[in-house]
Design an enzyme around this catalytic site. Structure first.
Site, PDB file in Angstrom:
ATOM      1  N   GLU A 177       0.568  -1.436  -0.171  1.00 17.80           N
ATOM      2  CA  GLU A 177      -0.016  -0.172   0.123  1.00 17.80           C
ATOM      3  C   GLU A 177       0.704   1.342  -0.108  1.00 17.80           C
ATOM      4  O   GLU A 177       1.039   1.630   0.897  1.00 17.80           O
ATOM      5  CB  GLU A 177      -1.121   0.343   1.247  1.00 17.80           C
ATOM      6  CG  GLU A 177      -2.073   1.476   1.310  1.00 17.80           C
ATOM      7  CD  GLU A 177      -2.464   1.540   2.736  1.00 17.80           C
ATOM      8  OE1 GLU A 177      -2.146   0.260   3.241  1.00 17.80           O
ATOM      9  OE2 GLU A 177      -3.115   2.130   2.056  1.00 17.80           O
ATOM     10  N   LYS A 219      -2.283  -1.937  -3.116  1.00 18.00           N
ATOM     11  CA  LYS A 219      -3.318  -1.400  -2.360  1.00 18.00           C
ATOM     12  C   LYS A 219      -3.176   0.321  -2.706  1.00 18.00           C
ATOM     13  O   LYS A 219      -2.548   0.875  -1.594  1.00 18.00           O
ATOM     14  CB  LYS A 219      -3.733  -1.312  -0.763  1.00 18.00           C
ATOM     15  CG  LYS A 219      -4.773  -0.062  -0.161  1.00 18.00           C
ATOM     16  CD  LYS A 219      -5.230  -1.346   0.698  1.00 18.00           C
ATOM     17  CE  LYS A 219      -5.921  -0.490   1.850  1.00 18.00           C
ATOM     18  NZ  LYS A 219      -6.683  -0.752   2.868  1.00 18.00           N
TER      19      LYS A 219
HETATM   20  P1  13P Z   1      -9.458   4.114   4.759  1.00 15.46           P
HETATM   21  O1  13P Z   1     -10.031   3.095   3.578  1.00 15.46           O
HETATM   22  O2  13P Z   1     -10.059   4.423   5.580  1.00 15.46           O
HETATM   23  O3  13P Z   1      -7.955   4.897   3.505  1.00 15.46           O
HETATM   24  O4  13P Z   1      -8.316   3.164   5.111  1.00 15.46           O
HETATM   25  C1  13P Z   1      -7.784   1.817   4.490  1.00 15.46           C
HETATM   26  C2  13P Z   1      -6.785   1.294   4.868  1.00 15.46           C
HETATM   27  O5  13P Z   1      -6.211   0.422   5.795  1.00 15.46           O
HETATM   28  C3  13P Z   1      -5.620   2.171   5.301  1.00 15.46           C
HETATM   29  O6  13P Z   1      -4.208   1.805   5.822  1.00 15.46           O
END
Ligand code: 13P
Length: 345
Positions: A177, A219
């Site tokens: 991510e 992500k």
């Molecule tokens: P949000 O969808 O609230 O941005 O959170 C996703 C997430 O796991 C951030 O690390």
């Protein structure tokens, strides 16, 4: 670990009508969310809240997996079952956040680097033993005056590569991510350029460190204008810019992309995911385009739950409804009228 097994888990997480619930807020972050609804952040309240979400009847129609926090993966339900077992019994795959948070990056003013590599191999072995089959590491890239620096992008991408390689070695699927924040007044063009540069660097590191791209999920953020700016973008523009950016930076061998909601409202996150999937179907892309939402799935149920189990079934209904709408968006089949025409559990 057999690359076939990792690919199988990754594909199950992005099945045709499902996506991921991110319920892995750190104790600090969940504390802020609870404070906003006037609830004390005790271990019991955190357990009750997350138990309420994962115990929702029928949720596996829309949700494939749940990302947990270290505390939660070790907790038991109010009836004495391990929360992980509640999750598995609902047909969901347990996952775990393994980074230890974004900290100030030495030598910069406003930039962050995500920590958590020390001792990670041991923690991964423990989490797998506890039932986790996938992991998550969030890197944060901030847009502002003269930032992000290439130094910040480089160190975060390098850490994502190390995390992903260690996760696959431990027999789990890494969710990589790199979040380009939507905070600020920047244009959609700037978000597009920064995200493209970041993703290219991330895949350079993943490749250099021998990560099997078929056994991971990405992500990312959607391509959006800064939240504090005056120019807004329609879902169709967001979809076009997002897919354009990804075609230039994400290899086709990655089985799936699971968006974060990143501070969009739940209905914006749904409408934008829908537009992205419609666009993808129109032009044809190789990756599944699904979700891994935290706030995008939780804002309504959190607001209704308010720390009181009397509200539990209404909160579960709200969670079920948002998951149903997000699942429709994940297939490019969402329509605004569905917001008022909801399903009963
Ligand atoms: P949000 O969808 O609230 O941005 O959170 C996703 C997430 O796991 C951030 O690390």
């Amino acid at each position: 670990m057999d690359s076939y097994v990792l690919n199988h888990i990754a594909k199950a997480l992005v099945g045709p009508s499902v996506g991921i619930l991110a319920a892995d807020e750190s104790t600090g972050t969940i504390g802020k969310r609870f404070q906003a609804i006037g609830v004390q952040s005790t271990e019991e309240n955190r357990r009750n809240y997350r138990e309420m979400l994962v115990a929702t009847e029928g949720i596996s129609q829309y949700i494939s997996g749940v990302i947990l926090y270290d505390e939660t993966i070790k907790q038991s339900s109010s009836e004495g079952l391990r929360l992980v077992d509640v999750i598995i019994s609902k047909g969901l795959i347990p996952g775990i956040k393994v980074d230890t948070g974004a900290k100030p990056l030495a030598g910069t003013k406003d930039e962050l680097v995500t920590e958590g590599l020390d001792g990670l191999r041991q923690r991964l072995a423990e989490y797998r033993e506890l039932g986790a089959r996938f992991t998550k590491w969030r890197a944060v890239i901030t847009i502002g005056n003269d930032i992000p620096s290439s130094y910040c992008i480089h160190v975060n991408a390098h850490a994502l590569g190390r995390f992903a390689a260690l996760t696959q070695e431990a027999g789990m699927v890494p969710i990589v991510e790199p979040e380009v924040l939507m905070d600020g007044t920047h244009s959609i063009d700037v978000c597009h350029d920064v995200t493209r540069t970041t993703l290219k660097q991330v895949f350079y590191e993943l490749n250099s460190q021998g990560v099997d791209l078929t056994g991971m999920l990405l992500k990312p953020n959607m391509i959006l204008p800064g939240k504090a700016g005056s120019i807004k973008a329609e879902p169709s523009e967001i979809a076009e810019r997002t897919i354009d950016c990804f075609q230039d930076s994400i290899p086709e061998s990655v089985p799936g992309i699971v968006f974060l909601s990143g501070g969009q409202s739940d209905d914006e996150a749904t409408a934008n995911l829908d537009a992205i999937n419609r666009k993808a179907q129109e032009i044809g892309v190789s990756w599944e385009l699904s979700f891994s939402y935290g706030r995008g799935l939780q804002s309504a149920p959190l607001e209704i739950w308010k720390g009181d189990n009397v509200n539990r079934s209404r909160a579960q209904q709200a969670f079920y409804n948002r998951a149903y709408l997000t699942s429709a968006a994940r297939q490019g089949k969402y329509d605004k009228v569905m917001e008022t025409n909801l399903l009963e559990i």
